[in-house]
Scaffold this motif. Sequence first.
Motif, PDB file in Angstrom:
ATOM      1  N   GLY A 266      20.982   9.639   3.008  1.00  0.00           N
ATOM      2  CA  GLY A 266      21.315   8.740   4.106  1.00  0.00           C
ATOM      3  C   GLY A 266      20.508   7.454   4.065  1.00  0.00           C
ATOM      4  N   VAL A 267      19.276   7.538   3.575  1.00  0.00           N
ATOM      5  CA  VAL A 267      18.467   6.322   3.472  1.00  0.00           C
ATOM      6  C   VAL A 267      18.857   5.537   2.229  1.00  0.00           C
ATOM      7  N   PHE A 268      18.904   6.208   1.098  1.00  0.00           N
ATOM      8  CA  PHE A 268      18.939   5.453  -0.144  1.00  0.00           C
ATOM      9  C   PHE A 268      20.326   5.216  -0.724  1.00  0.00           C
ATOM     10  N   PHE A 269      21.335   5.951  -0.277  1.00  0.00           N
ATOM     11  CA  PHE A 269      22.662   5.625  -0.812  1.00  0.00           C
ATOM     12  C   PHE A 269      23.194   4.307  -0.253  1.00  0.00           C
TER      13      PHE A 269
ATOM     14  N   ILE B  49       0.835  -1.204   0.000  1.00  0.00           N
ATOM     15  CA  ILE B  49       0.000   0.000   0.000  1.00  0.00           C
ATOM     16  C   ILE B  49       0.872   1.257   0.000  1.00  0.00           C
ATOM     17  N   HIS B  50       2.023   1.185   0.674  1.00  0.00           N
ATOM     18  CA  HIS B  50       2.966   2.312   0.600  1.00  0.00           C
ATOM     19  C   HIS B  50       3.302   2.610  -0.857  1.00  0.00           C
ATOM     20  N   GLY B  51       3.695   1.573  -1.597  1.00  0.00           N
ATOM     21  CA  GLY B  51       4.069   1.769  -2.999  1.00  0.00           C
ATOM     22  C   GLY B  51       2.905   2.310  -3.813  1.00  0.00           C
ATOM     23  N   THR B  52       1.749   1.710  -3.637  1.00  0.00           N
ATOM     24  CA  THR B  52       0.578   2.140  -4.405  1.00  0.00           C
ATOM     25  C   THR B  52       0.246   3.601  -4.119  1.00  0.00           C
ATOM     26  N   ILE B  53       0.205   3.923  -2.847  1.00  0.00           N
ATOM     27  CA  ILE B  53      -0.179   5.284  -2.478  1.00  0.00           C
ATOM     28  C   ILE B  53       0.835   6.297  -2.980  1.00  0.00           C
ATOM     29  N   MET B  54       2.117   5.997  -2.763  1.00  0.00           N
ATOM     30  CA  MET B  54       3.125   6.983  -3.157  1.00  0.00           C
ATOM     31  C   MET B  54       3.120   7.198  -4.669  1.00  0.00           C
ATOM     32  N   VAL B  55       3.081   6.112  -5.414  1.00  0.00           N
ATOM     33  CA  VAL B  55       3.174   6.261  -6.866  1.00  0.00           C
ATOM     34  C   VAL B  55       1.912   6.877  -7.444  1.00  0.00           C
TER      35      VAL B  55
ATOM     36  N   VAL C  39      15.539   8.040  -8.205  1.00  0.00           N
ATOM     37  CA  VAL C  39      15.274   8.654  -9.509  1.00  0.00           C
ATOM     38  C   VAL C  39      13.810   9.052  -9.645  1.00  0.00           C
ATOM     39  N   MET C  40      12.922   8.275  -9.060  1.00  0.00           N
ATOM     40  CA  MET C  40      11.515   8.595  -9.218  1.00  0.00           C
ATOM     41  C   MET C  40      10.917   9.157  -7.936  1.00  0.00           C
ATOM     42  N   GLY C  41      11.021   8.403  -6.851  1.00  0.00           N
ATOM     43  CA  GLY C  41      10.336   8.792  -5.629  1.00  0.00           C
ATOM     44  C   GLY C  41      10.824  10.127  -5.099  1.00  0.00           C
TER      45      GLY C  41
ATOM     46  N   THR D  24      16.280  -6.867  -5.966  1.00  0.00           N
ATOM     47  CA  THR D  24      16.989  -6.695  -4.697  1.00  0.00           C
ATOM     48  C   THR D  24      16.819  -5.242  -4.240  1.00  0.00           C
ATOM     49  N   TYR D  25      17.415  -4.919  -3.117  1.00  0.00           N
ATOM     50  CA  TYR D  25      17.352  -3.552  -2.615  1.00  0.00           C
ATOM     51  C   TYR D  25      18.063  -2.565  -3.518  1.00  0.00           C
ATOM     52  N   PHE D  26      18.889  -3.064  -4.439  1.00  0.00           N
ATOM     53  CA  PHE D  26      19.523  -2.164  -5.393  1.00  0.00           C
ATOM     54  C   PHE D  26      18.444  -1.460  -6.221  1.00  0.00           C
TER      55      PHE D  26
ATOM     56  N   GLY E 210       2.405  -6.781  -3.373  1.00  0.00           N
ATOM     57  CA  GLY E 210       3.323  -5.832  -3.996  1.00  0.00           C
ATOM     58  C   GLY E 210       2.519  -4.860  -4.844  1.00  0.00           C
ATOM     59  N   TRP E 211       3.072  -3.669  -5.069  1.00  0.00           N
ATOM     60  CA  TRP E 211       2.266  -2.694  -5.817  1.00  0.00           C
ATOM     61  C   TRP E 211       2.068  -3.158  -7.255  1.00  0.00           C
ATOM     62  N   THR E 212       2.873  -4.144  -7.698  1.00  0.00           N
ATOM     63  CA  THR E 212       2.739  -4.652  -9.057  1.00  0.00           C
ATOM     64  C   THR E 212       1.664  -5.737  -9.162  1.00  0.00           C
TER      65      THR E 212
ATOM     66  N   PRO F 215      17.122  -9.684  -1.124  1.00  0.00           N
ATOM     67  CA  PRO F 215      15.892  -9.478  -1.881  1.00  0.00           C
ATOM     68  C   PRO F 215      14.988  -8.448  -1.207  1.00  0.00           C
ATOM     69  N   ARG F 216      14.215  -7.751  -2.010  1.00  0.00           N
ATOM     70  CA  ARG F 216      13.234  -6.835  -1.446  1.00  0.00           C
ATOM     71  C   ARG F 216      12.019  -7.630  -0.968  1.00  0.00           C
ATOM     72  N   ARG F 217      11.148  -6.950  -0.282  1.00  0.00           N
ATOM     73  CA  ARG F 217       9.907  -7.546   0.208  1.00  0.00           C
ATOM     74  C   ARG F 217      10.147  -8.737   1.128  1.00  0.00           C
ATOM     75  N   TYR F 218      11.268  -8.698   1.873  1.00  0.00           N
ATOM     76  CA  TYR F 218      11.521  -9.692   2.908  1.00  0.00           C
ATOM     77  C   TYR F 218      11.150  -9.082   4.252  1.00  0.00           C
ATOM     78  N   TYR F 219      10.370  -9.835   4.982  1.00  0.00           N
ATOM     79  CA  TYR F 219       9.902  -9.367   6.288  1.00  0.00           C
ATOM     80  C   TYR F 219      11.067  -9.249   7.263  1.00  0.00           C
TER      81      TYR F 219
HETATM   82  C1  HEM Z   1      10.695   8.296   3.875  1.00  0.00           C
HETATM   83  C2  HEM Z   1      10.640   7.957   2.633  1.00  0.00           C
HETATM   84  C3  HEM Z   1      10.593   6.527   2.119  1.00  0.00           C
HETATM   85  C4  HEM Z   1      11.135   5.403   2.640  1.00  0.00           C
HETATM   86  C5  HEM Z   1      11.965   5.253   3.896  1.00  0.00           C
HETATM   87  C6  HEM Z   1      10.794   4.319   1.768  1.00  0.00           C
HETATM   88  C7  HEM Z   1      11.189   3.005   1.953  1.00  0.00           C
HETATM   89  C8  HEM Z   1      10.837   1.963   1.136  1.00  0.00           C
HETATM   90  C9  HEM Z   1      11.385   0.653   1.177  1.00  0.00           C
HETATM   91  C10 HEM Z   1      12.475   0.196   2.119  1.00  0.00           C
HETATM   92  C11 HEM Z   1      10.761  -0.095   0.246  1.00  0.00           C
HETATM   93  C12 HEM Z   1      11.073  -1.512  -0.135  1.00  0.00           C
HETATM   94  C13 HEM Z   1      10.406  -2.527   0.623  1.00  0.00           C
HETATM   95  C14 HEM Z   1      10.664  -3.849   0.023  1.00  0.00           C
HETATM   96  O1  HEM Z   1      10.698  -3.988  -1.228  1.00  0.00           O
HETATM   97  O2  HEM Z   1      10.825  -4.785   0.806  1.00  0.00           O
HETATM   98  C15 HEM Z   1       9.830   0.735  -0.406  1.00  0.00           C
HETATM   99  C16 HEM Z   1       9.030   0.338  -1.422  1.00  0.00           C
HETATM  100  C17 HEM Z   1       8.448   1.212  -2.303  1.00  0.00           C
HETATM  101  N1  HEM Z   1       8.422   2.595  -2.191  1.00  0.00           N
HETATM  102 FE1  HEM Z   1       9.185   3.665  -0.699  1.00  0.00          FE
HETATM  103  N2  HEM Z   1      10.061   4.785   0.737  1.00  0.00           N
HETATM  104  C18 HEM Z   1       9.933   6.147   0.908  1.00  0.00           C
HETATM  105  C19 HEM Z   1       9.317   7.025   0.055  1.00  0.00           C
HETATM  106  C20 HEM Z   1       8.779   6.654  -1.156  1.00  0.00           C
HETATM  107  C21 HEM Z   1       8.357   7.582  -2.165  1.00  0.00           C
HETATM  108  C22 HEM Z   1       8.442   9.087  -2.101  1.00  0.00           C
HETATM  109  C23 HEM Z   1       7.879   6.846  -3.182  1.00  0.00           C
HETATM  110  C24 HEM Z   1       7.323   7.392  -4.456  1.00  0.00           C
HETATM  111  C25 HEM Z   1       7.490   6.877  -5.610  1.00  0.00           C
HETATM  112  C26 HEM Z   1       8.001   5.457  -2.822  1.00  0.00           C
HETATM  113  C27 HEM Z   1       7.607   4.390  -3.618  1.00  0.00           C
HETATM  114  C28 HEM Z   1       7.805   3.070  -3.313  1.00  0.00           C
HETATM  115  C29 HEM Z   1       7.410   1.969  -4.155  1.00  0.00           C
HETATM  116  C30 HEM Z   1       6.716   2.049  -5.502  1.00  0.00           C
HETATM  117  C31 HEM Z   1       7.806   0.812  -3.515  1.00  0.00           C
HETATM  118  C32 HEM Z   1       7.625  -0.598  -4.015  1.00  0.00           C
HETATM  119  C33 HEM Z   1       6.512  -1.251  -3.304  1.00  0.00           C
HETATM  120  C34 HEM Z   1       6.492  -2.681  -3.589  1.00  0.00           C
HETATM  121  O3  HEM Z   1       7.549  -3.311  -3.524  1.00  0.00           O
HETATM  122  O4  HEM Z   1       5.399  -3.181  -3.894  1.00  0.00           O
HETATM  123  N3  HEM Z   1       8.555   5.377  -1.578  1.00  0.00           N
HETATM  124  N4  HEM Z   1       9.878   2.010   0.152  1.00  0.00           N
END
Ligand code: HEM
Lengths: 607, 352
Positions: A474-477, A98-104, A431-433, A421-423, A164-166, A488-492
């Motif tokens: 600091g978060v993403f680098f 839902i984070h991914g869906t909402i943000m995108v 690049v996008m978020g 992966t987390y890469f 997953g948002w996909t 891998p991503r999406r690991y609990y």
């Molecule tokens: C404080 C800011 C943010 C943090 C700490 C954060 C952190 C994360 C992390 C760690 C994941 C990966 C989880 C995983 O795959 O296991 C994720 C997934 C995602 N985030 Fe963020 N994010 C942030 C902001 C944003 C923003 C601004 C966007 C806008 C595009 C975004 C879009 C996404 C998307 C599309 C996913 C993929 C969801 C999925 O795997 O289904 N995030 N976020």
Amino acid sequence: MSATAVNVHADDHAHDHGHHHKETFITKYIFSQDHKMISKQYLITGLIMGVIGITMSLLFRMQIAWPGESFGIFEVLLGKWAPDGIMDPNIYLALVTIHGTIMVFFVLTQGLSGTFSNLLIPLQIGARDMASGFMNMLSYWMFFLSSVIMVISLFAEAGPAAAGWTIYPPLSALPQAMGGSGLGMTLWLVSMAIFIASSLLGSLNYVVTVINLRTKGMSMTRLPLTIWAFFVTAIIGIVSFPVLLSAALLLIMDRSFGTSFFLSDIFIQGEVLHYQGGSPVLFEHLFWFLGHPEVYIVLLPALGITSEVIATNSRKPIFGYRAMVASILAIAFLSTIVWGHHMFISGMNPFLGSVFTFTTLLIAIPSAVKAFNYITTLWKGNLQMNPAMLFSIGLVSTFITGGLTGIILGDSALDINVHDTYFVVAHFHLVMGISALYGMFAGIYHWFPKMFGKMMNKNLGYVHFWITAICAYGVFFPMHFVGMAGVPRRYYTNTNFPMFDDLTDIQVVMTVFALIAGAAQLIFAWNFIHSIFYGKKATQNPWKSNTLEWTTPVEHIHGNWPGAIPEVHRWAYDYSKTNENGDYVIPGQDFVPQTVPLQENEEEMNH
Amino acid sequence: MTALLTIIVLILVAIAIWQMTKMFELSQVKADNSQVANDKDNRLNGYLMFAFLIFIYLLTIFSFWKWGNVVLGTPASEHGSDYDNLMFISMALIFFVQIITQALLHYFAFKYHGKKGQKALFYADNDKLEFIWTIIPVITLAGLILYGLYTWTNLMDINDEDDPIVIELYAQQFNWKARYAGQDNVLGEANVRLIEIDKNNVIGIDESDPYGKDDVVSQSELHLPVNRKVIFKMRSQDVLHSAYMPHFRAQMNCVPGMITQFSFTPTVTTQEMRADQGIQDKVKHINELRADRRANGEDAEPWEFDYILLCNKICGSSHYNMQMKIVVEEEDEFNAWMEQQKTFGEEMAAAN
Ligand code: HEM
Ligand SMILES: [Cu+2]
Ligand SMILES: [Cu+2]
């Protein structure tokens, strides 16, 4: 020409404004058809969704850094999904989804593009309103409805959508596969279907408005880059969103009516299902046919805003206007033929992989041109460091950092080992978020005076920017390293793999930065709300800008300009333009608004 | 404990924010209160832009120094070194461009920060310049594309040369199984509709297919002979999974209703990899961390390096723990292990 004809009509229209139809509270603030009000509605809805989305990311980041730890906040916010404050694996996946869906979609598609297309298209092209105010209102309310449904889906008994948002089937299609694929996924799909309809209505309106309602003299080559970006974004949306809709409809059929578009040969929970002959890979194609253009739907408006903000605050024309327009068009075209780079290892024919590698690396070229042009625009400028300018420079920085790793992910061979992966997470967030989010902030700080007639506090803006900028890196680098280690991503949790044990400290560092970043957004929230009510009253043209929106009065009026719509005589970027003798074109003023006719022996820019 | 730490960090941050606002406020001479940047703001933020450049560089250096060794080390497959080579070249290029463009961006932001009376240069176009920075990416990317596609095509060309061994990787929520093709090196027909759990035909091998009789299903470990090419055929019985073998630079999705494939040649046995310097350092470091955790009463056994097969496509609640150990060993060890396994034919005979 049609533009002139429409203009005449628009003028007539203006005369009978102002005297009659009293507006009630409802028509003014709720079911408003005025683009300025609708734009505010989009912004506020988008920001509220943003709060939800960001909060979710903080929650699951805490779980990743301190896996299995008990937190009171989990118990408070997640209820039964966090017994004793320990996060459940299912809700982890739901939060990510839902984070991914909402943000995108909700924040960066309609929150960003909806807000600024609505605000700026009529104001910057010199129109009284959108082509269809009614459709525009409808578009907002459908967006609102889809947001409400998405939020309601969080309370589904068996959990919200968590694939997953996909939402790749079969996982998203079978309630047996995960709880979230029951009612939660149904609501997700319904919400997204309405969202798509909303987006289409909005986009059609934007396109028609830009084509038909430009004021006299506003040729396409005199449009500010913001409008070019919104215009092309709307076109990409019209081309690609219907494909997502069809994917969603077919998925609904598979889920509810027993068809087999995406499903075949499934044995689950001790039982063979009847599905035969469908293919999940087909869904991936359909999804990414929207999914990739979507990242440009998110990004182009941000880049458009940045172009405008950087030019204004550098007191210089944007460098290479034509190249900028050309690269927007090139990106738009290429973005529809690169979707396969998300599917290199999906089982798709490897030859297709080669083709998509080729087109993907091609798209790096217009992107590079844009970055270089921004940098050159700063060169020898007179940079006014307003908060919007800082966010725009920040955008260029994260756009470069994130864009460069795209070279690795777009290369089919290299993608093999970093895919999913987390890469990837690091790449697309930068690049996008983050970039698009910066674009959105730049837009808010820059046009706040236009939207609310007040100024935001600049000092709070500076603090907001610098903390956010540091924390974003600091978060993403460091996250790239996690990806390169093979996580891998999406690991609990990663605790089941001792080989990832040495990553614990990076995870903690990233989460602490994320928490600080989240806290910094409170500064913004406070500044935003406080300024709406108690901000300093704005002047008509606080940033000394050339574009038309700053010729309208500070107080909003229906129809935008009290008198006739101004005529346009030049492009939007005559900043610091001088005559032969070295004086500014208008003495003592380093900008020449678009409404100022060409002066004697002044040359128009060649475009 | 961590909760307390977090709270303390948050409080400190709040104080820092408050102080920073103060700083920005103090930097404004008798606040003009227009909320538009003045010379002081421009200068301060200009300096901060420069500081930010340093921050990006330091963060990069720090990350490499501190975490440079967590990334995957020596590749364990034949194409792995090609892969790493391509990765290295791309990374070098990226860092080169990153360092230069970030420097230009932030340096210009610092150098040209606004001052009263400073005149910006009206500079709207330069075809030559734009041509140059279009053509340079074109050429560099062309090179990368060619190299990348060459590697990709080689890798994806799955053929029967060099007597490969055929292995099926079978995915289900939430575990892996491996099926060896046996003496004839041909996998028997299989379909989920043929699964019979009570007869222990867990992956739906067709009992009537003679090719299937000698197949061997391993539910616990994936054994591979070193230096022999392997063709993996992937299958999934329920949802999408992805067979990810990071040490071998190998990954392919497992798709229900479809058989996907990937092929590589393992070149380093598990034993040899354990002796690898990078791996030894890593194991030592991790075991120190684990010892600390044990001391805190957590259950963290000492760790020994093993290759691992992970699931890398979200597949449900236990996606995070869908793994299988991979053992790469000498041919004779592999054969000895194989001897101990029951063939499908034997299993079915036992069940009937
Ligand atoms: C404080 C800011 C943010 C943090 C700490 C954060 C952190 C994360 C992390 C760690 C994941 C990966 C989880 C995983 O795959 O296991 C994720 C997934 C995602 N985030 Fe963020 N994010 C942030 C902001 C944003 C923003 C601004 C966007 C806008 C595009 C975004 C879009 C996404 C998307 C599309 C996913 C993929 C969801 C999925 O795997 O289904 N995030 N976020
Ligand atoms: Cu893409
Ligand atoms: Cu799996």
